[in-house]
Write a protein that holds these residues in place. Structure first.
Motif, PDB file in Angstrom:
ATOM      1  N   ARG A  55       7.135   6.189  11.176  1.00 38.39           N
ATOM      2  CA  ARG A  55       5.727   6.127  11.571  1.00 38.39           C
ATOM      3  C   ARG A  55       4.858   6.704  10.466  1.00 38.39           C
ATOM      4  NH1 ARG A  55       6.961   9.007  16.859  1.00 38.39           N
ATOM      5  NH2 ARG A  55       8.074   7.406  17.986  1.00 38.39           N
ATOM      6  N   ILE A  56       3.603   6.280  10.451  1.00 35.54           N
ATOM      7  CA  ILE A  56       2.620   6.785   9.495  1.00 35.54           C
ATOM      8  C   ILE A  56       1.627   7.635  10.282  1.00 35.54           C
ATOM      9  CG2 ILE A  56       0.801   6.175   7.866  1.00 35.54           C
ATOM     10  CD1 ILE A  56       2.316   3.510   7.424  1.00 35.54           C
ATOM     11  N   PRO A  57       1.554   8.959  10.014  1.00 42.00           N
ATOM     12  CA  PRO A  57       0.585   9.794  10.721  1.00 42.00           C
ATOM     13  C   PRO A  57      -0.823   9.584  10.181  1.00 42.00           C
ATOM     14  CG  PRO A  57       1.751  11.113   9.112  1.00 42.00           C
ATOM     15  CD  PRO A  57       2.359   9.729   9.069  1.00 42.00           C
ATOM     16  N   GLY A  58      -1.796  10.075  10.914  1.00 41.37           N
ATOM     17  CA  GLY A  58      -3.192   9.993  10.491  1.00 41.37           C
ATOM     18  C   GLY A  58      -4.002   9.168  11.460  1.00 41.37           C
ATOM     19  N   MET A  71       0.844  -1.168   0.000  1.00 43.34           N
ATOM     20  CA  MET A  71       0.000   0.000   0.000  1.00 43.34           C
ATOM     21  C   MET A  71       0.886   1.225   0.000  1.00 43.34           C
ATOM     22  SD  MET A  71      -1.726   0.475   3.759  1.00 43.34           S
ATOM     23  CE  MET A  71      -0.742   1.172   5.058  1.00 43.34           C
ATOM     24  N   ARG A  72       0.338   2.338  -0.423  1.00 49.29           N
ATOM     25  CA  ARG A  72       1.058   3.617  -0.407  1.00 49.29           C
ATOM     26  C   ARG A  72       0.732   4.336   0.894  1.00 49.29           C
ATOM     27  NH1 ARG A  72       5.024   3.993  -3.335  1.00 49.29           N
ATOM     28  NH2 ARG A  72       4.825   6.171  -3.787  1.00 49.29           N
ATOM     29  N   ALA A  73       1.729   4.988   1.469  1.00 51.90           N
ATOM     30  CA  ALA A  73       1.526   5.717   2.719  1.00 51.90           C
ATOM     31  C   ALA A  73       2.471   6.907   2.776  1.00 51.90           C
ATOM     32  CB  ALA A  73       1.792   4.798   3.913  1.00 51.90           C
ATOM     33  N   MET A  74       2.058   7.916   3.496  1.00 51.46           N
ATOM     34  CA  MET A  74       2.955   9.014   3.843  1.00 51.46           C
ATOM     35  C   MET A  74       3.526   8.653   5.210  1.00 51.46           C
ATOM     36  SD  MET A  74       2.910  11.047   1.325  1.00 51.46           S
ATOM     37  CE  MET A  74       3.792  12.468   1.927  1.00 51.46           C
ATOM     38  N   ARG A  75       4.821   8.788   5.367  1.00 51.30           N
ATOM     39  CA  ARG A  75       5.432   8.442   6.643  1.00 51.30           C
ATOM     40  C   ARG A  75       6.592   9.383   6.936  1.00 51.30           C
ATOM     41  NH1 ARG A  75       8.640   2.783   5.414  1.00 51.30           N
ATOM     42  NH2 ARG A  75      10.211   3.691   4.061  1.00 51.30           N
ATOM     43  N   PHE A  76       7.068   9.313   8.182  1.00 49.73           N
ATOM     44  CA  PHE A  76       8.235  10.103   8.557  1.00 49.73           C
ATOM     45  C   PHE A  76       9.215   9.211   9.304  1.00 49.73           C
ATOM     46  CE2 PHE A  76       5.207  10.548  11.957  1.00 49.73           C
ATOM     47  CZ  PHE A  76       5.931  10.639  13.141  1.00 49.73           C
ATOM     48  N   GLY A  77      10.496   9.363   8.985  1.00 54.39           N
ATOM     49  CA  GLY A  77      11.552   8.575   9.597  1.00 54.39           C
ATOM     50  C   GLY A  77      12.445   9.380  10.513  1.00 54.39           C
ATOM     51  N   ARG A  78      12.156  10.675  10.602  1.00 52.90           N
ATOM     52  CA  ARG A  78      12.865  11.573  11.524  1.00 52.90           C
ATOM     53  C   ARG A  78      11.893  12.682  11.881  1.00 52.90           C
ATOM     54  NH1 ARG A  78      14.952  16.080   8.415  1.00 52.90           N
ATOM     55  NH2 ARG A  78      14.643  15.673   6.211  1.00 52.90           N
ATOM     56  N   PHE A  79      12.194  13.432  12.914  1.00 53.21           N
ATOM     57  CA  PHE A  79      11.305  14.486  13.373  1.00 53.21           C
ATOM     58  C   PHE A  79      11.605  15.797  12.661  1.00 53.21           C
ATOM     59  CE2 PHE A  79      11.639  11.562  17.059  1.00 53.21           C
ATOM     60  CZ  PHE A  79      10.326  11.121  17.032  1.00 53.21           C
ATOM     61  N   GLY A  80      10.567  16.605  12.481  1.00 51.97           N
ATOM     62  CA  GLY A  80      10.735  17.908  11.841  1.00 51.97           C
ATOM     63  C   GLY A  80       9.428  18.429  11.311  1.00 51.97           C
ATOM     64  N   GLY A  81       9.510  19.269  10.291  1.00 50.95           N
ATOM     65  CA  GLY A  81       8.338  19.864   9.664  1.00 50.95           C
ATOM     66  C   GLY A  81       7.841  19.004   8.515  1.00 50.95           C
ATOM     67  N   PRO A  82       7.047  19.580   7.630  1.00 47.08           N
ATOM     68  CA  PRO A  82       6.467  18.823   6.519  1.00 47.08           C
ATOM     69  C   PRO A  82       7.513  18.188   5.607  1.00 47.08           C
ATOM     70  CG  PRO A  82       5.611  21.088   6.561  1.00 47.08           C
ATOM     71  CD  PRO A  82       6.616  20.967   7.656  1.00 47.08           C
ATOM     72  N   GLU A  83       8.705  18.739   5.606  1.00 46.72           N
ATOM     73  CA  GLU A  83       9.762  18.215   4.726  1.00 46.72           C
ATOM     74  C   GLU A  83      10.196  16.791   5.101  1.00 46.72           C
ATOM     75  OE1 GLU A  83      11.840  19.965   8.233  1.00 46.72           O
ATOM     76  OE2 GLU A  83      10.192  20.654   6.962  1.00 46.72           O
ATOM     77  N   VAL A  84       9.877  16.318   6.315  1.00 44.48           N
ATOM     78  CA  VAL A  84      10.288  14.963   6.705  1.00 44.48           C
ATOM     79  C   VAL A  84       9.296  13.900   6.229  1.00 44.48           C
ATOM     80  CG1 VAL A  84      11.558  15.841   8.701  1.00 44.48           C
ATOM     81  CG2 VAL A  84       9.222  14.960   9.013  1.00 44.48           C
ATOM     82  N   LYS A  97       2.221  17.353  16.013  1.00 42.07           N
ATOM     83  CA  LYS A  97       3.111  17.352  17.178  1.00 42.07           C
ATOM     84  C   LYS A  97       3.998  16.099  17.194  1.00 42.07           C
ATOM     85  CE  LYS A  97       2.091  21.164  19.280  1.00 42.07           C
ATOM     86  NZ  LYS A  97       3.100  22.199  19.457  1.00 42.07           N
ATOM     87  N   GLN A  98       3.439  14.943  16.800  1.00 43.52           N
ATOM     88  CA  GLN A  98       4.253  13.722  16.732  1.00 43.52           C
ATOM     89  C   GLN A  98       5.340  13.852  15.669  1.00 43.52           C
ATOM     90  OE1 GLN A  98       2.441   9.900  16.431  1.00 43.52           O
ATOM     91  NE2 GLN A  98       0.981  10.308  18.056  1.00 43.52           N
ATOM     92  N   ILE A  99       4.972  14.371  14.494  1.00 45.84           N
ATOM     93  CA  ILE A  99       5.946  14.539  13.409  1.00 45.84           C
ATOM     94  C   ILE A  99       7.076  15.467  13.852  1.00 45.84           C
ATOM     95  CG2 ILE A  99       6.269  15.464  11.071  1.00 45.84           C
ATOM     96  CD1 ILE A  99       3.277  14.568  10.580  1.00 45.84           C
ATOM     97  N   ALA A 100       6.734  16.504  14.603  1.00 44.61           N
ATOM     98  CA  ALA A 100       7.736  17.456  15.085  1.00 44.61           C
ATOM     99  C   ALA A 100       8.552  16.905  16.249  1.00 44.61           C
ATOM    100  CB  ALA A 100       7.056  18.763  15.501  1.00 44.61           C
TER     101      ALA A 100
END
Length: 85
Positions: free
Chosen positions: A64-67, A1-14, A45-48
């Motif tokens: 992690r995958i937000p949402g 499946m396709r997902a948006m995820r983040f592997g490090r903390f920060g703003g939308p760029e992660v 807040k989690q992404i940051a």
């Protein structure tokens, strides 16, 4: 499946789009084909990396995958909404 995820903390760029394994429903769970997910205050807040406890506390290791809020359909076609920590 396709997902948006983040592997490090920060703003939308992660956030990055990625192929991830399809989820499997465990005992007492129902698989939902997600049609929309809400990415709101708690997710941001989690992404940051700003939440460490309370209802928005991180769940699991990176990436992690937000949402946490989702709407979609079950395999039987039933429309559902849910909160997914």
């Amino acid at each position: 499946m396709r997902a948006m995820r983040f592997g490090r903390f920060g703003g939308p760029e992660v956030l990055e789009e990625a192929d991830v394994p399809d989820p499997l429903a465990g005992p007492g769970e129902t698989l939902v084909q997600v049609e929309a997910a809400g990415v709101n205050f708690g997710d941001i807040k989690q992404i940051a990396g700003e939440h460490t406890d309370g209802p928005y506390a991180p769940q699991g290791a990176l990436p992690r995958i937000p949402g946490m809020e989702v709407v979609g359909r079950t395999e039987a076609g039933r429309r559902v909404l849910g909160y997914v920590p």
